[in-house]
Design a protein around this motif. Structure first.
Motif, PDB file in Angstrom:
ATOM      1  N   GLU A 192      52.270   2.826   2.431  1.00 36.28           N
ATOM      2  CA  GLU A 192      51.274   2.335   3.402  1.00 36.28           C
ATOM      3  C   GLU A 192      50.055   1.772   2.683  1.00 36.28           C
ATOM      4  O   GLU A 192      49.560   0.698   3.023  1.00 36.28           O
ATOM      5  CB  GLU A 192      50.813   3.479   4.314  1.00 36.28           C
ATOM      6  CG  GLU A 192      51.728   3.811   5.447  1.00 36.28           C
ATOM      7  CD  GLU A 192      51.666   2.814   6.604  1.00 36.28           C
ATOM      8  OE1 GLU A 192      50.624   2.175   6.815  1.00 36.28           O
ATOM      9  OE2 GLU A 192      52.693   2.682   7.286  1.00 36.28           O
ATOM     10  N   LEU A 224      54.542   5.248  19.055  1.00 40.77           N
ATOM     11  CA  LEU A 224      54.090   3.861  19.060  1.00 40.77           C
ATOM     12  C   LEU A 224      53.064   3.590  17.965  1.00 40.77           C
ATOM     13  O   LEU A 224      52.861   2.452  17.574  1.00 40.77           O
ATOM     14  CB  LEU A 224      53.499   3.503  20.431  1.00 40.77           C
ATOM     15  CG  LEU A 224      54.493   2.967  21.473  1.00 40.77           C
ATOM     16  CD1 LEU A 224      55.664   3.870  21.717  1.00 40.77           C
ATOM     17  CD2 LEU A 224      53.785   2.661  22.784  1.00 40.77           C
ATOM     18  N   ARG A 225      52.414   4.645  17.484  1.00 39.38           N
ATOM     19  CA  ARG A 225      51.433   4.462  16.419  1.00 39.38           C
ATOM     20  C   ARG A 225      51.923   5.001  15.079  1.00 39.38           C
ATOM     21  O   ARG A 225      51.121   5.219  14.182  1.00 39.38           O
ATOM     22  CB  ARG A 225      50.135   5.190  16.784  1.00 39.38           C
ATOM     23  CG  ARG A 225      49.360   4.485  17.855  1.00 39.38           C
ATOM     24  CD  ARG A 225      48.099   5.248  18.104  1.00 39.38           C
ATOM     25  NE  ARG A 225      47.177   4.457  18.877  1.00 39.38           N
ATOM     26  CZ  ARG A 225      46.090   4.948  19.423  1.00 39.38           C
ATOM     27  NH1 ARG A 225      45.796   6.232  19.279  1.00 39.38           N
ATOM     28  NH2 ARG A 225      45.283   4.177  20.114  1.00 39.38           N
ATOM     29  N   SER A 226      53.212   5.252  14.962  1.00 41.09           N
ATOM     30  CA  SER A 226      53.717   5.877  13.733  1.00 41.09           C
ATOM     31  C   SER A 226      53.509   4.976  12.518  1.00 41.09           C
ATOM     32  O   SER A 226      53.469   3.752  12.629  1.00 41.09           O
ATOM     33  CB  SER A 226      55.210   6.197  13.895  1.00 41.09           C
ATOM     34  OG  SER A 226      55.909   5.064  14.369  1.00 41.09           O
ATOM     35  N   ARG A 227      53.345   5.648  11.358  1.00 37.94           N
ATOM     36  CA  ARG A 227      53.199   4.928  10.082  1.00 37.94           C
ATOM     37  C   ARG A 227      54.464   5.194   9.253  1.00 37.94           C
ATOM     38  O   ARG A 227      55.379   5.905   9.700  1.00 37.94           O
ATOM     39  CB  ARG A 227      51.964   5.437   9.314  1.00 37.94           C
ATOM     40  CG  ARG A 227      50.703   5.615  10.116  1.00 37.94           C
ATOM     41  CD  ARG A 227      50.219   4.371  10.781  1.00 37.94           C
ATOM     42  NE  ARG A 227      50.108   3.222   9.902  1.00 37.94           N
ATOM     43  CZ  ARG A 227      49.513   2.080  10.254  1.00 37.94           C
ATOM     44  NH1 ARG A 227      48.975   1.944  11.467  1.00 37.94           N
ATOM     45  NH2 ARG A 227      49.466   1.080   9.426  1.00 37.94           N
ATOM     46  N   GLY A 230      53.643   1.516  14.270  1.00 40.31           N
ATOM     47  CA  GLY A 230      52.239   1.097  14.092  1.00 40.31           C
ATOM     48  C   GLY A 230      52.076   0.161  12.903  1.00 40.31           C
ATOM     49  O   GLY A 230      51.308  -0.807  12.968  1.00 40.31           O
ATOM     50  N   THR A 231      52.792   0.449  11.818  1.00 43.67           N
ATOM     51  CA  THR A 231      52.729  -0.407  10.622  1.00 43.67           C
ATOM     52  C   THR A 231      53.230  -1.810  10.981  1.00 43.67           C
ATOM     53  O   THR A 231      52.599  -2.817  10.642  1.00 43.67           O
ATOM     54  CB  THR A 231      53.628   0.162   9.492  1.00 43.67           C
ATOM     55  OG1 THR A 231      53.567   1.582   9.489  1.00 43.67           O
ATOM     56  CG2 THR A 231      53.251  -0.402   8.147  1.00 43.67           C
ATOM     57  N   GLU A 276      50.993  -3.990  13.064  1.00 42.45           N
ATOM     58  CA  GLU A 276      49.797  -4.507  12.383  1.00 42.45           C
ATOM     59  C   GLU A 276      50.058  -5.804  11.629  1.00 42.45           C
ATOM     60  O   GLU A 276      49.128  -6.465  11.185  1.00 42.45           O
ATOM     61  CB  GLU A 276      49.277  -3.467  11.393  1.00 42.45           C
ATOM     62  CG  GLU A 276      48.113  -2.703  11.970  1.00 42.45           C
ATOM     63  CD  GLU A 276      47.724  -1.516  11.131  1.00 42.45           C
ATOM     64  OE1 GLU A 276      47.898  -1.546   9.900  1.00 42.45           O
ATOM     65  OE2 GLU A 276      47.240  -0.552  11.738  1.00 42.45           O
ATOM     66  N   SER A 292      59.058   4.417  23.927  1.00 46.93           N
ATOM     67  CA  SER A 292      59.351   4.855  22.557  1.00 46.93           C
ATOM     68  C   SER A 292      60.845   5.120  22.373  1.00 46.93           C
ATOM     69  O   SER A 292      61.319   5.289  21.265  1.00 46.93           O
ATOM     70  CB  SER A 292      58.544   6.109  22.214  1.00 46.93           C
ATOM     71  OG  SER A 292      58.942   7.170  23.048  1.00 46.93           O
ATOM     72  N   SER A 305      62.353   1.277  20.246  1.00 48.88           N
ATOM     73  CA  SER A 305      61.120   0.885  19.535  1.00 48.88           C
ATOM     74  C   SER A 305      60.873  -0.618  19.562  1.00 48.88           C
ATOM     75  O   SER A 305      59.727  -1.062  19.492  1.00 48.88           O
ATOM     76  CB  SER A 305      61.103   1.446  18.113  1.00 48.88           C
ATOM     77  OG  SER A 305      62.190   0.958  17.377  1.00 48.88           O
ATOM     78  N   THR A 325      58.199  -2.196  21.865  1.00 44.50           N
ATOM     79  CA  THR A 325      56.772  -2.153  21.512  1.00 44.50           C
ATOM     80  C   THR A 325      56.291  -3.498  20.983  1.00 44.50           C
ATOM     81  O   THR A 325      55.083  -3.743  20.933  1.00 44.50           O
ATOM     82  CB  THR A 325      56.495  -1.073  20.449  1.00 44.50           C
ATOM     83  OG1 THR A 325      57.217  -1.422  19.268  1.00 44.50           O
ATOM     84  CG2 THR A 325      56.917   0.297  20.923  1.00 44.50           C
ATOM     85  N   HIS A 355      52.648  -6.886  20.613  1.00 41.87           N
ATOM     86  CA  HIS A 355      52.208  -7.652  19.446  1.00 41.87           C
ATOM     87  C   HIS A 355      51.661  -9.016  19.877  1.00 41.87           C
ATOM     88  O   HIS A 355      52.284  -9.709  20.685  1.00 41.87           O
ATOM     89  CB  HIS A 355      53.384  -7.835  18.473  1.00 41.87           C
ATOM     90  CG  HIS A 355      52.963  -8.291  17.123  1.00 41.87           C
ATOM     91  ND1 HIS A 355      52.619  -9.592  16.866  1.00 41.87           N
ATOM     92  CD2 HIS A 355      52.795  -7.620  15.962  1.00 41.87           C
ATOM     93  CE1 HIS A 355      52.265  -9.705  15.582  1.00 41.87           C
ATOM     94  NE2 HIS A 355      52.365  -8.510  15.025  1.00 41.87           N
TER      95      HIS A 355
END
Ligand code: GLP
Length: 261
Positions: free
Chosen positions: A117, A148-151, A185-186, A189, A216, A219, A222, A226
């Motif tokens: 990361e 949804l915000r996982s790294r 999440g990654t 971004e 979720s 995936s 999601t 974006h």
């Protein structure tokens, strides 16, 4: 989200490669997010051809792969590092020092995820992320219920994924049980996402990913969050989309796509 329907799996892959080439020419320092799987092989074949015939230059770009199996060494023919070497890296002029995949052999896997990361951040984030889609709707290895915000983290692979990836391993029992994957999440971004899906076996999940509710459990849904995501499908993978005429109309009329029509 935009959906572009191409006549065949070949033209769909060529379309993705053309966008990559366009962005790479516009920014030779592009940070490119890469995906693996059968679907992507055609894209890499196009990029290799563009490098050889049209001098597409990879020398200044950097790459980050979505995922890697836990427990496989880079030289293992089933590892994604090996896949990337075989399908792309060794055929183009990318600097191997700028190609990154998670290390599935790391002693401390959690630390490795944090390192990965941080490395993406150090390179300024991903400019263009390529994505395939698993039959259960995963992107990378973000299996059902991925936050949804996982790294970047270690995920256990589901039975559907083990089954889907079994043929290349010569049997389900040989598929590693876990992988390191960028998180949802990654992926969200990254500045731009391109999801490629071809063939009838992806039609159901593509319809859910594009036209279904965000969940979720799938995936890929999601990606609706974006700001710049393009889904490229062939006619077979588009088979269960309800709003095909609308997507075609947008593609035919949107000035951004003029040079691609
Ligand atoms: C694996 C990869 C995914 C990829 C998927 C689809 O599960 N981790 O990133 O999208 O395979 O593979 P295929 O293109 O072979 O259907």
């Amino acid at each position: 989200m935009e959906v572009i329907i191409q006549p065949t799996d070949e033209t769909a892959a060529a379309f993705v490669a053309t966008i990559v080439a366009h962005d790479l020419r516009a920014n030779p320092h592009l940070v490119l997010g890469l995906a693996t799987g059968k679907t992507m092989e055609r894209v890499y074949r196009c990029l290799v051809r563009m490098h050889k015939e049209e001098k597409l230059d990879f020398s200044l770009c950097s790459t980050f792969n979505l995922d890697e199996y836990v427990g496989l060494s880079p030289s293992d023919p089933h590892s994604y590092r090996h896949y990337m070497d075989h399908h792309l890296f060794r055929h183009v002029n990318v600097d191997l020092r700028n190609t990154h995949l998670p290390n599935g052999l790391a002693d401390d896997l959690e630390k490795e995820c944090t390192r990965y990361e941080a490395l993406i951040q150090r390179f300024g984030g991903i400019d263009l992320q390529l994505l395939g889609i698993g039959k259960a709707g995963h992107i990378g290895f973000n299996e059902p219920l991925s936050a949804l915000r996982s790294r970047t983290r270690v995920k256990a692979l589901t039975p559907t994924t083990l089954k889907q990836n079994a043929p290349s391993f010569g049997g389900e029992e040989r598929v590693p049980r876990r992988a390191i994957t960028m998180g949802v999440g990654t992926i969200l971004e990254s500045r731009r996402c391109l999801l490629l899906a071809t063939g009838e076996s992806k039609a159901e999940v593509i319809a859910k990913a594009v036209e279904g509710p965000i969940t979720s459990m799938i995936s890929a849904t999601t990606l609706q969050l974006h700001p710049r995501c393009t889904v490229i499908v062939d006619e077979s993978a588009a088979g269960q989309l309800k709003e095909k005429d609308y997507y075609r109309w947008i593609f035919a009329n949107e000035p951004e796509w003029e040079e691609y029509r």
